[in-house]
Design a protein around this motif. Structure first.
Motif, PDB file in Angstrom:
ATOM      1  N   PRO A 195       0.822  -1.207   0.000  1.00  0.00           N
ATOM      2  CA  PRO A 195       0.000   0.000   0.000  1.00  0.00           C
ATOM      3  C   PRO A 195       0.860   1.262   0.000  1.00  0.00           C
ATOM      4  O   PRO A 195       1.842   1.356   0.733  1.00  0.00           O
ATOM      5  CB  PRO A 195      -0.798  -0.119   1.301  1.00  0.00           C
ATOM      6  CG  PRO A 195       0.035  -0.981   2.189  1.00  0.00           C
ATOM      7  CD  PRO A 195       0.776  -1.920   1.281  1.00  0.00           C
ATOM      8  N   GLU A 196       0.487   2.188  -0.865  1.00  0.00           N
ATOM      9  CA  GLU A 196       1.192   3.470  -0.930  1.00  0.00           C
ATOM     10  C   GLU A 196       0.246   4.521  -1.505  1.00  0.00           C
ATOM     11  O   GLU A 196      -0.377   4.298  -2.553  1.00  0.00           O
ATOM     12  CB  GLU A 196       2.435   3.333  -1.813  1.00  0.00           C
ATOM     13  CG  GLU A 196       3.325   4.558  -1.786  1.00  0.00           C
ATOM     14  CD  GLU A 196       4.604   4.343  -2.556  1.00  0.00           C
ATOM     15  OE1 GLU A 196       4.822   5.076  -3.532  1.00  0.00           O
ATOM     16  OE2 GLU A 196       5.363   3.422  -2.188  1.00  0.00           O
ATOM     17  N   ASN A 197       0.135   5.635  -0.821  1.00  0.00           N
ATOM     18  CA  ASN A 197      -0.712   6.743  -1.267  1.00  0.00           C
ATOM     19  C   ASN A 197      -2.132   6.302  -1.589  1.00  0.00           C
ATOM     20  O   ASN A 197      -2.721   6.719  -2.593  1.00  0.00           O
ATOM     21  CB  ASN A 197      -0.091   7.446  -2.474  1.00  0.00           C
ATOM     22  CG  ASN A 197       1.246   8.077  -2.151  1.00  0.00           C
ATOM     23  OD1 ASN A 197       1.441   8.612  -1.067  1.00  0.00           O
ATOM     24  ND2 ASN A 197       2.182   7.981  -3.071  1.00  0.00           N
ATOM     25  N   GLY A 198      -2.696   5.450  -0.754  1.00  0.00           N
ATOM     26  CA  GLY A 198      -4.087   5.050  -0.903  1.00  0.00           C
ATOM     27  C   GLY A 198      -4.371   4.012  -1.963  1.00  0.00           C
ATOM     28  O   GLY A 198      -5.522   3.747  -2.292  1.00  0.00           O
ATOM     29  N   ARG A 199      -3.342   3.380  -2.489  1.00  0.00           N
ATOM     30  CA  ARG A 199      -3.509   2.329  -3.500  1.00  0.00           C
ATOM     31  C   ARG A 199      -2.496   1.216  -3.230  1.00  0.00           C
ATOM     32  O   ARG A 199      -1.432   1.453  -2.685  1.00  0.00           O
ATOM     33  CB  ARG A 199      -3.236   2.864  -4.901  1.00  0.00           C
ATOM     34  CG  ARG A 199      -4.140   3.969  -5.318  1.00  0.00           C
ATOM     35  CD  ARG A 199      -4.934   3.532  -6.507  1.00  0.00           C
ATOM     36  NE  ARG A 199      -5.758   4.627  -6.983  1.00  0.00           N
ATOM     37  CZ  ARG A 199      -7.045   4.544  -7.131  1.00  0.00           C
ATOM     38  NH1 ARG A 199      -7.671   3.441  -6.860  1.00  0.00           N
ATOM     39  NH2 ARG A 199      -7.741   5.553  -7.569  1.00  0.00           N
ATOM     40  N   TYR A 200      -2.877   0.006  -3.637  1.00  0.00           N
ATOM     41  CA  TYR A 200      -1.912  -1.088  -3.592  1.00  0.00           C
ATOM     42  C   TYR A 200      -1.100  -1.036  -4.886  1.00  0.00           C
ATOM     43  O   TYR A 200      -1.669  -0.940  -5.981  1.00  0.00           O
ATOM     44  CB  TYR A 200      -2.619  -2.439  -3.470  1.00  0.00           C
ATOM     45  CG  TYR A 200      -3.185  -2.698  -2.094  1.00  0.00           C
ATOM     46  CD1 TYR A 200      -2.343  -2.970  -1.020  1.00  0.00           C
ATOM     47  CD2 TYR A 200      -4.555  -2.675  -1.871  1.00  0.00           C
ATOM     48  CE1 TYR A 200      -2.856  -3.204   0.247  1.00  0.00           C
ATOM     49  CE2 TYR A 200      -5.073  -2.905  -0.605  1.00  0.00           C
ATOM     50  CZ  TYR A 200      -4.222  -3.170   0.450  1.00  0.00           C
ATOM     51  OH  TYR A 200      -4.726  -3.403   1.709  1.00  0.00           O
ATOM     52  N   LEU A 201       0.210  -1.084  -4.748  1.00  0.00           N
ATOM     53  CA  LEU A 201       1.090  -1.025  -5.914  1.00  0.00           C
ATOM     54  C   LEU A 201       1.164  -2.355  -6.654  1.00  0.00           C
ATOM     55  O   LEU A 201       1.530  -2.396  -7.820  1.00  0.00           O
ATOM     56  CB  LEU A 201       2.504  -0.599  -5.502  1.00  0.00           C
ATOM     57  CG  LEU A 201       2.637   0.771  -4.851  1.00  0.00           C
ATOM     58  CD1 LEU A 201       4.093   1.037  -4.493  1.00  0.00           C
ATOM     59  CD2 LEU A 201       2.083   1.865  -5.754  1.00  0.00           C
ATOM     60  N   HIS A 202       0.812  -3.426  -5.975  1.00  0.00           N
ATOM     61  CA  HIS A 202       0.938  -4.749  -6.579  1.00  0.00           C
ATOM     62  C   HIS A 202      -0.333  -5.553  -6.345  1.00  0.00           C
ATOM     63  O   HIS A 202      -0.897  -5.546  -5.253  1.00  0.00           O
ATOM     64  CB  HIS A 202       2.134  -5.486  -5.964  1.00  0.00           C
ATOM     65  CG  HIS A 202       2.414  -6.805  -6.600  1.00  0.00           C
ATOM     66  ND1 HIS A 202       1.993  -7.990  -6.047  1.00  0.00           N
ATOM     67  CD2 HIS A 202       3.056  -7.129  -7.741  1.00  0.00           C
ATOM     68  CE1 HIS A 202       2.377  -8.986  -6.825  1.00  0.00           C
ATOM     69  NE2 HIS A 202       3.024  -8.490  -7.860  1.00  0.00           N
ATOM     70  N   ALA A 203      -0.782  -6.230  -7.388  1.00  0.00           N
ATOM     71  CA  ALA A 203      -1.913  -7.158  -7.281  1.00  0.00           C
ATOM     72  C   ALA A 203      -1.595  -8.361  -8.150  1.00  0.00           C
ATOM     73  O   ALA A 203      -1.114  -8.216  -9.275  1.00  0.00           O
ATOM     74  CB  ALA A 203      -3.209  -6.504  -7.743  1.00  0.00           C
ATOM     75  N   GLU A 204      -1.823  -9.536  -7.615  1.00  0.00           N
ATOM     76  CA  GLU A 204      -1.579 -10.770  -8.363  1.00  0.00           C
ATOM     77  C   GLU A 204      -2.833 -11.629  -8.301  1.00  0.00           C
ATOM     78  O   GLU A 204      -3.355 -11.909  -7.218  1.00  0.00           O
ATOM     79  CB  GLU A 204      -0.401 -11.537  -7.761  1.00  0.00           C
ATOM     80  CG  GLU A 204      -0.063 -12.795  -8.508  1.00  0.00           C
ATOM     81  CD  GLU A 204       1.160 -13.496  -7.948  1.00  0.00           C
ATOM     82  OE1 GLU A 204       1.741 -14.287  -8.694  1.00  0.00           O
ATOM     83  OE2 GLU A 204       1.528 -13.263  -6.779  1.00  0.00           O
ATOM     84  N   LYS A 205      -3.316 -12.036  -9.475  1.00  0.00           N
ATOM     85  CA  LYS A 205      -4.519 -12.851  -9.576  1.00  0.00           C
ATOM     86  C   LYS A 205      -4.122 -14.258  -9.988  1.00  0.00           C
ATOM     87  O   LYS A 205      -3.417 -14.437 -10.980  1.00  0.00           O
ATOM     88  CB  LYS A 205      -5.463 -12.242 -10.613  1.00  0.00           C
ATOM     89  CG  LYS A 205      -6.782 -12.956 -10.738  1.00  0.00           C
ATOM     90  CD  LYS A 205      -7.687 -12.190 -11.708  1.00  0.00           C
ATOM     91  CE  LYS A 205      -9.053 -12.789 -11.771  1.00  0.00           C
ATOM     92  NZ  LYS A 205      -9.971 -11.963 -12.573  1.00  0.00           N
ATOM     93  N   LEU A 206      -4.597 -15.246  -9.217  1.00  0.00           N
ATOM     94  CA  LEU A 206      -4.270 -16.645  -9.473  1.00  0.00           C
ATOM     95  C   LEU A 206      -5.542 -17.490  -9.395  1.00  0.00           C
ATOM     96  O   LEU A 206      -6.446 -17.185  -8.619  1.00  0.00           O
ATOM     97  CB  LEU A 206      -3.254 -17.150  -8.449  1.00  0.00           C
ATOM     98  CG  LEU A 206      -1.897 -16.443  -8.488  1.00  0.00           C
ATOM     99  CD1 LEU A 206      -1.143 -16.659  -7.205  1.00  0.00           C
ATOM    100  CD2 LEU A 206      -1.094 -16.940  -9.670  1.00  0.00           C
ATOM    101  N   PRO A 207      -5.599 -18.572 -10.182  1.00  0.00           N
ATOM    102  CA  PRO A 207      -6.797 -19.414 -10.163  1.00  0.00           C
ATOM    103  C   PRO A 207      -6.869 -20.274  -8.912  1.00  0.00           C
ATOM    104  O   PRO A 207      -5.842 -20.600  -8.301  1.00  0.00           O
ATOM    105  CB  PRO A 207      -6.621 -20.288 -11.406  1.00  0.00           C
ATOM    106  CG  PRO A 207      -5.145 -20.407 -11.560  1.00  0.00           C
ATOM    107  CD  PRO A 207      -4.594 -19.062 -11.131  1.00  0.00           C
ATOM    108  N   PHE A 208      -8.107 -20.654  -8.537  1.00  0.00           N
ATOM    109  CA  PHE A 208      -8.261 -21.635  -7.467  1.00  0.00           C
ATOM    110  C   PHE A 208      -7.441 -22.863  -7.850  1.00  0.00           C
ATOM    111  O   PHE A 208      -7.451 -23.298  -8.997  1.00  0.00           O
ATOM    112  CB  PHE A 208      -9.716 -22.060  -7.304  1.00  0.00           C
ATOM    113  CG  PHE A 208     -10.628 -21.032  -6.675  1.00  0.00           C
ATOM    114  CD1 PHE A 208     -10.160 -19.832  -6.177  1.00  0.00           C
ATOM    115  CD2 PHE A 208     -11.982 -21.281  -6.577  1.00  0.00           C
ATOM    116  CE1 PHE A 208     -11.013 -18.906  -5.594  1.00  0.00           C
ATOM    117  CE2 PHE A 208     -12.849 -20.376  -6.002  1.00  0.00           C
ATOM    118  CZ  PHE A 208     -12.364 -19.177  -5.512  1.00  0.00           C
TER     119      PHE A 208
END
Length: 135
Positions: A98-111
């Protein structure tokens, strides 16, 4: 929690999250030190929260709430990790940094994937059992 007994996953705990729905959010779970909510009343400050967890619901507001507002709200509150279990497409999304009200990293993975939850959580989550609950 089996590996880190000093932590606890609290379900349905109200938190003060200023950038989210009238300053309040109720994630499906929060990971925090054992004993975290003692003395907090109905709405806890987010200091000490390591991770917020939400599972998408089948209502019309889940996109706006879980996928749009909560990531920004939790990042703005300084929660290090947000785990979104998305039943609609059978995936998990791990938000962090988290930085300045946003997440800098997001990772999407399948079940079914082994998901590394970054520090301060620091565990590998086996999501294979989630396949049973996707419907």
């Amino acid at each position: 929690m089996q590996h880190r007994p000093e932590r606890w996953l609290y379900g349905d705990r109200g938190m003060k999250v200023e950038r989210c729905r009238k300053g309040r959010a109720r994630p499906d779970g929060i990971l925090a030190p054992f004993g975290f909510p003692a003395g907090h009343g109905d709405w806890s400050d987010t200091g000490g929260v390591l991770m917020a967890v939400d599972v998408t619901s089948h209502d019309s507001d889940t996109h706006q709430g879980d996928r749009v507002e909560k990531p920004d709200g939790y990042a703005g509150a300084g929660i290090p990790v947000y785990l979104l279990v998305d039943r609609d497409d059978g995936s998990v999304v791990v938000y962090n940094q988290p930085e300045n009200g946003r997440y800098l990293h997001a990772e999407k993975l399948p079940f079914g994937a082994s998901v590394k939850l970054p520090g301060p959580v620091g565990i590998i989550l086996d999501t294979a059992p989630l396949k049973e609950f996707a419907d």
